[in-house]
Enzyme design. Structure first.
Site, PDB file in Angstrom:
ATOM      1  N   ARG A 182       0.836  -1.206   0.000  1.00  0.00           N
ATOM      2  CA  ARG A 182       0.000   0.000   0.000  1.00  0.00           C
ATOM      3  C   ARG A 182       0.873   1.259   0.000  1.00  0.00           C
ATOM      4  O   ARG A 182       0.533   2.261  -0.652  1.00  0.00           O
ATOM      5  CB  ARG A 182      -0.924  -0.021   1.220  1.00  0.00           C
ATOM      6  N   HIS A 203       0.469   4.152  -2.738  1.00  0.00           N
ATOM      7  CA  HIS A 203       0.191   5.544  -2.371  1.00  0.00           C
ATOM      8  C   HIS A 203       1.343   6.461  -2.756  1.00  0.00           C
ATOM      9  O   HIS A 203       1.134   7.665  -2.970  1.00  0.00           O
ATOM     10  CB  HIS A 203      -0.101   5.656  -0.873  1.00  0.00           C
ATOM     11  N   ASP A 204       2.537   5.914  -2.849  1.00  0.00           N
ATOM     12  CA  ASP A 204       3.668   6.714  -3.306  1.00  0.00           C
ATOM     13  C   ASP A 204       3.560   6.982  -4.801  1.00  0.00           C
ATOM     14  O   ASP A 204       3.676   8.128  -5.249  1.00  0.00           O
ATOM     15  CB  ASP A 204       4.983   5.983  -2.998  1.00  0.00           C
ATOM     16  N   GLY A 227       4.519  10.253  -9.005  1.00  0.00           N
ATOM     17  CA  GLY A 227       5.281   9.101  -9.465  1.00  0.00           C
ATOM     18  C   GLY A 227       5.965   8.357  -8.326  1.00  0.00           C
ATOM     19  O   GLY A 227       5.908   8.749  -7.158  1.00  0.00           O
ATOM     20  N   ASP A 261       8.584   7.852  -6.272  1.00  0.00           N
ATOM     21  CA  ASP A 261       9.789   8.610  -5.907  1.00  0.00           C
ATOM     22  C   ASP A 261      10.044   8.646  -4.408  1.00  0.00           C
ATOM     23  O   ASP A 261      10.882   9.426  -3.936  1.00  0.00           O
ATOM     24  CB  ASP A 261       9.678  10.040  -6.439  1.00  0.00           C
ATOM     25  N   SER A 300       8.348   9.887  -2.108  1.00  0.00           N
ATOM     26  CA  SER A 300       7.941  11.128  -1.442  1.00  0.00           C
ATOM     27  C   SER A 300       7.066  10.848  -0.221  1.00  0.00           C
ATOM     28  O   SER A 300       7.066  11.631   0.733  1.00  0.00           O
ATOM     29  CB  SER A 300       7.205  12.048  -2.423  1.00  0.00           C
ATOM     30  N   ASN A 359      -3.654   9.053   4.099  1.00  0.00           N
ATOM     31  CA  ASN A 359      -2.513   8.410   4.748  1.00  0.00           C
ATOM     32  C   ASN A 359      -2.494   8.528   6.261  1.00  0.00           C
ATOM     33  O   ASN A 359      -2.001   7.629   6.949  1.00  0.00           O
ATOM     34  CB  ASN A 359      -1.208   9.011   4.202  1.00  0.00           C
ATOM     35  N   PRO A 386      -6.834   7.185  -4.960  1.00  0.00           N
ATOM     36  CA  PRO A 386      -8.226   6.733  -4.972  1.00  0.00           C
ATOM     37  C   PRO A 386      -8.749   6.509  -3.554  1.00  0.00           C
ATOM     38  O   PRO A 386      -8.030   6.012  -2.685  1.00  0.00           O
ATOM     39  CB  PRO A 386      -8.162   5.412  -5.754  1.00  0.00           C
ATOM     40  N   HIS A 411      -6.195  -6.321  -2.378  1.00  0.00           N
ATOM     41  CA  HIS A 411      -7.054  -6.401  -1.196  1.00  0.00           C
ATOM     42  C   HIS A 411      -7.431  -7.840  -0.865  1.00  0.00           C
ATOM     43  O   HIS A 411      -8.338  -8.078  -0.068  1.00  0.00           O
ATOM     44  CB  HIS A 411      -8.318  -5.544  -1.386  1.00  0.00           C
ATOM     45  N   THR A 412      -6.733  -8.775  -1.438  1.00  0.00           N
ATOM     46  CA  THR A 412      -6.892 -10.172  -1.060  1.00  0.00           C
ATOM     47  C   THR A 412      -6.151 -10.479   0.232  1.00  0.00           C
ATOM     48  O   THR A 412      -6.250 -11.577   0.758  1.00  0.00           O
ATOM     49  CB  THR A 412      -6.411 -11.108  -2.185  1.00  0.00           C
ATOM     50  N   ASP A 450     -10.190  -9.602   3.091  1.00  0.00           N
ATOM     51  CA  ASP A 450     -10.649 -10.873   2.529  1.00  0.00           C
ATOM     52  C   ASP A 450     -11.063 -11.769   3.694  1.00  0.00           C
ATOM     53  O   ASP A 450     -10.215 -12.236   4.452  1.00  0.00           O
ATOM     54  CB  ASP A 450      -9.508 -11.524   1.733  1.00  0.00           C
ATOM     55  N   ASP A 470      -4.196 -14.626  -2.951  1.00  0.00           N
ATOM     56  CA  ASP A 470      -4.845 -15.541  -3.889  1.00  0.00           C
ATOM     57  C   ASP A 470      -5.917 -14.774  -4.653  1.00  0.00           C
ATOM     58  O   ASP A 470      -5.954 -13.546  -4.607  1.00  0.00           O
ATOM     59  CB  ASP A 470      -5.449 -16.750  -3.139  1.00  0.00           C
TER      60      ASP A 470
END
Length: 338
Positions: free
Chosen positions: A72, A76-77, A82, A84, A86, A105, A174, A204-205, A256, A264
């Protein structure tokens, strides 16, 4: 006179051709500098992947969530300026306003201490060579592989940013509350398509999500005073026990419910059974007429297909606007600029 003119024309033509060739070489050099590759550290830090994997494996012994948390961080980076690193920068009181404090975050992203441990281990072996941005990319692959998911060749050569973009983190990442059209637009804005969207959502599995990120679906969906009608009723009852209506919102539920720590394709079967935890998950299958539905069905019916697409989409995501060549720096401490 005619000979002189012909000679001059020939010389001019040769000079023009030479200029074209030189410009072509310069363009190729520029493109090669900007191109990530799998052998970037083959001589400078050949064991970097195993070093990263060993630290992740050690962290998993005490924290089964850490793999999902690390992937994650990479996600999120990459969606903000891009890939990087940050997202790893702390506030410095002057020029850096940390992305860690952005809405997607704050009190949510985790695993920063493990990234620091990885960086320390890498620095002990290869000082000043491997970027924090590349560490995030390698850690994401290791996290998936160690959980039983696919492996892929991580492309390397990123450098670390000299800035953070908290405002960008607030708008570009998102949200679990957003509808599918908005999320699709955010993926498109960074060069990722519908297939990438569905494949990467498959992360998200494994992992957990805080109740505050989906409690509206349990009690007051879209201000109706009722639960989200797309939510499986048995699953709803289970989630309401985990996330009471007047709770703090910081309890966590498995993304999950079937194999919460394994990588999976059960995530997609869960969507088919109306057991997607986040609104942004379930909409991949429950949005009437969406092109995402057939992709969900495909990944649910064939785990190998999902694994292949996930690996390629992770490579695609890792290619979002990397800093290369002499841009940025190689941070010695991922939390701060050199």
């Amino acid at each position: 006179m005619t000979f002189s003119s012909s000679s001059s024309s020939s010389s001019s033509s040769s000079f023009s051709s030479l200029v074209v060739i030189i410009l072509g070489v310069l363009v190729l050099l520029h493109e090669s500098n900007a191109q990530l590759n799998s052998t970037f550290y083959s001589t400078t830090c050949p064991n970097v992947s195993s070093i990263v994997s060993n630290v992740v494996q050690q962290a998993l012994q005490s924290d089964p969530r850490i793999g999902a948390s690390l992937i994650r961080l990479h996600f999120h980076d990459c969606f903000v300026n891009g890939c990087d690193a940050s997202i790893l920068l702390d506030n410095n009181g002057t020029t850096i306003i940390s992305e860690k404090d952005a809405a997607p975050n704050t009190n949510s992203t985790r695993g920063f201490g493990v990234v620091d441990n990885i960086k320390t281990a890498v620095e002990n072996s290869c000082p000043g060579v491997v970027s924090c941005a590349d560490i995030l990319a390698i850690a994401a692959e290791a996290s998936v592989s160690l959980a039983g998911g696919p492996t892929w060749t991580v492309l390397l050569g990123r450098r670390d940013s000299l800035t953070a973009n908290q405002a960008g983190a607030n708008t570009s990442i998102p949200s679990p509350f957003e509808g599918l059209p908005n999320i699709t637009n955010k993926f498109s804005a960074v060069g990722l398509n519908i297939n990438d969207l569905v494949a990467l959502s498959g992360a998200h599995t494994f992992g957990r999500a805080q109740c505050r990120l989906f409690s509206n679906r349990l009690y007051n969906f879209n201000g109706t005073g009722n639960p989200d009608p797309t939510l499986n009723t048995t699953y709803l009852t289970t989630l309401q026990t985990t996330c009471p209506q007047n709770g703090s919102g910081f309890n966590v539920a498995n993304l999950d419910p079937t194999t919460p720590d394994g990588f999976d394709n059960n995530y997609f079967s869960n969507l088919q059974n109306n057991q997607g935890l986040l609104q942004s998950d379930q909409e991949l299958f429950s949005t009437s007429g969406s092109a995402t539905i057939s992709i969900v069905n495909s990944f649910s019916s064939n785990q190998s297909t999902f694994f292949q697409n996930f690996a390629q989409s992770m490579i695609n995501m890792g290619n979002i606007s990397p800093l290369t060549g002499s841009s940025g720096e190689i941070r010695l401490d991922c939390k701060k600029l050199n």
